[in-house]
Design a protein around this motif. Structure first.
Motif, PDB file in Angstrom:
ATOM      1  N   TYR A  90      42.737  37.762  36.041  1.00 11.42           N
ATOM      2  CA  TYR A  90      42.997  39.063  35.431  1.00 11.42           C
ATOM      3  C   TYR A  90      42.945  38.918  33.914  1.00 11.42           C
ATOM      4  CZ  TYR A  90      47.763  37.468  34.368  1.00 11.42           C
ATOM      5  OH  TYR A  90      48.852  36.777  33.887  1.00 11.42           O
TER       6      TYR A  90
ATOM      7  N   GLY B 244      44.474  43.827  32.747  1.00 14.63           N
ATOM      8  CA  GLY B 244      43.325  44.240  33.532  1.00 14.63           C
ATOM      9  C   GLY B 244      43.631  44.163  35.018  1.00 14.63           C
ATOM     10  N   CYS B 245      42.765  44.759  35.809  1.00 19.93           N
ATOM     11  CA  CYS B 245      42.941  44.743  37.260  1.00 19.93           C
ATOM     12  C   CYS B 245      42.651  43.343  37.798  1.00 19.93           C
ATOM     13  CB  CYS B 245      42.018  45.760  37.914  1.00 19.93           C
ATOM     14  SG  CYS B 245      42.210  45.880  39.701  1.00 19.93           S
TER      15      CYS B 245
ATOM     16  N   HIS C   3      41.462  40.329  40.264  1.00 21.57           N
ATOM     17  CA  HIS C   3      40.410  40.215  41.268  1.00 21.57           C
ATOM     18  C   HIS C   3      40.375  38.781  41.775  1.00 21.57           C
ATOM     19  CE1 HIS C   3      38.694  39.585  37.228  1.00 21.57           C
ATOM     20  NE2 HIS C   3      37.970  38.628  37.785  1.00 21.57           N
TER      21      HIS C   3
ATOM     22  N   LYS D 150      40.218  58.234  44.543  1.00 20.21           N
ATOM     23  CA  LYS D 150      39.831  57.049  45.301  1.00 20.21           C
ATOM     24  C   LYS D 150      40.167  57.232  46.784  1.00 20.21           C
ATOM     25  CE  LYS D 150      40.486  53.857  41.426  1.00 20.21           C
ATOM     26  NZ  LYS D 150      41.132  52.593  40.977  1.00 20.21           N
TER      27      LYS D 150
ATOM     28  N   TYR E 213      42.802  33.827  41.784  1.00 22.44           N
ATOM     29  CA  TYR E 213      42.927  35.185  41.281  1.00 22.44           C
ATOM     30  C   TYR E 213      42.784  35.173  39.755  1.00 22.44           C
ATOM     31  CZ  TYR E 213      44.741  36.308  45.904  1.00 22.44           C
ATOM     32  OH  TYR E 213      44.884  36.473  47.258  1.00 22.44           O
TER      33      TYR E 213
END
Length: 364
Positions: free
Chosen positions: A89, A78-79, A81, A363, A87
């Motif tokens: 993920y 996953g991205c 964050h 984006k 952090y």
């Protein structure tokens, strides 16, 4: 030639009808909406008795199973964050029922397991449907779903120690997740009058959703109703705290249509200990004319994504000190062809804008 399949007969009850705006609509299979009735169970068993032998005798079933398993068996990430100083993920090794959330103290640190939903139940069917961190990243609220049910149970975890707090919130459905700025309270939605039946199997319509405030460290029975709409039982609300941590925003919807009302409350008037009843929200937008999705704010100037006069969405700013529509400003106009799908604020001063262009994502 294979034998013809004889499907079980489904009884039609012609006496069951609905009146929609003066038009009578028949609903002859309403009886099937009761999953616990003997008649429904018999019908389901007859369906299974018909379909299972065919499915299990299919000559290529094992080949299809092996092929799909091979296709799905690859690591998925996953991205990442950042929440507070850490952090996070998601990662799935390949065939895990649920992805595991990993945590790192910094980008060079060794990842460690933060949440592994596969350990929540023996069959791996309890999942984390959503989660919410406090602003400082010290606490995390987990919304847990069993077997895909819309009914959720919220639990809280200390991020540093990975220990669960004693707080547990039940009968939660279609809910927001929002911590107060001091981490001492939590806003969520539930239907307190919902029947105590098998969650995920009920067919009754849920009405009169309420916004509750939970003081951390107390029992759910002590939670306080902060917003309710007894005259509008179909209304549902979602609370969120502004990026500056000063305002509580309340979005109100009445259906799946992309429209909502928007209220707000300045939380600086008292701390979380002061929530003792209905919150006196200020009605910024009190009609269902468009969708207003909060993005960020600088002081009293709030930024929203909206479809007001923009079917493909645009971005506007509203100053809470001068909230009249004549004072609203367009920050990003609607695109002539592309749909503004998402927009988020990063680094406190930049916007990442996501458009859908000819079925592909752009984006900026």
């Amino acid at each position: 030639m294979s034998a013809k399949l004889e499907y079980p007969a489904a009884r039609r009850d012609e006496t069951v009808t609905n009146d929609f705006h003066g038009i009578t609509i028949q609903d002859p299979y309403r009886w099937l909406e009761d999953p616990d009735s003997t008649e429904t169970k018999t019908f389901v068993n007859e369906q299974n008795a018909l379909s299972n032998p065919y499915i299990h005798s299919y000559q290529h079933r094992e080949l299809v199973n092996k092929t799909l398993t091979k296709m799905w068996n690859y690591p998925k990430f996953g991205c990442p964050h950042k929440r507070g100083p850490r952090y996070f993920y998601g990662h799935n090794s390949g065939l895990q029922n649920q992805s595991v959330t990993y945590m790192m103290d910094d980008l060079e640190a060794e990842p460690q397991i933060f949440i592994d939903p596969n350990t929540f139940s023996e069959d791996g069917t309890v999942s984390v449907s959503s989660k919410k961190f406090t602003k400082d990243g010290s606490l995390c609220a987990l919304s847990l779903s069993s077997s895909g049910s819309d009914w959720k149970t919220i639990k809280f975890i200390n991020v540093e120690t990975k220990e669960y707090l004693p707080d547990v919130l039940k009968k939660v459905k279609f809910s927001c997740l929002a911590f107060t700025p001091d981490n001492k309270g939590f806003f969520y939605n539930c239907f307190p009058s919902a029947a105590d039946n098998h969650e995920g199997e009920e067919v009754d319509q849920n009405l009169n959703q309420k916004l509750f405030f939970h003081r951390m460290g107390t029992d759910q029975s002590e939670d306080i109703i902060c917003a309710e709409f007894p005259d509008n039982p179909h209304w549902m609300s979602a609370a969120s705290v502004s990026d500056c941590q000063n305002y509580l925003l309340l979005e109100i919807s009445e259906s799946c249509k992309p429209v909502n009302k928007l209220y707000y409350y300045d939380m600086r008037s008292h701390g979380s200990e002061g929530f003792t009843g209905l919150i006196p929200f200020i009605k910024l937008i009190d009609k269902f004319d468009a969708e207003y999705d909060y993005i960020t704010n600088e002081g009293t100037v709030f930024t929203f994504k909206t479809n007001l006069d923009a079917s493909r969405y645009r971005v506007i700013t509203i100053d809470f000190e001068n909230p009249g529509p004549e004072n609203w400003k367009t920050l990003i106009p609607g695109h002539p062809t592309d749909v503004l799908e998402n927009i988020t604020c990063v680094n406190q001063n930049k916007l990442i804008v996501i458009y859908m262009h000819d079925v592909k994502v752009l984006k900026y």
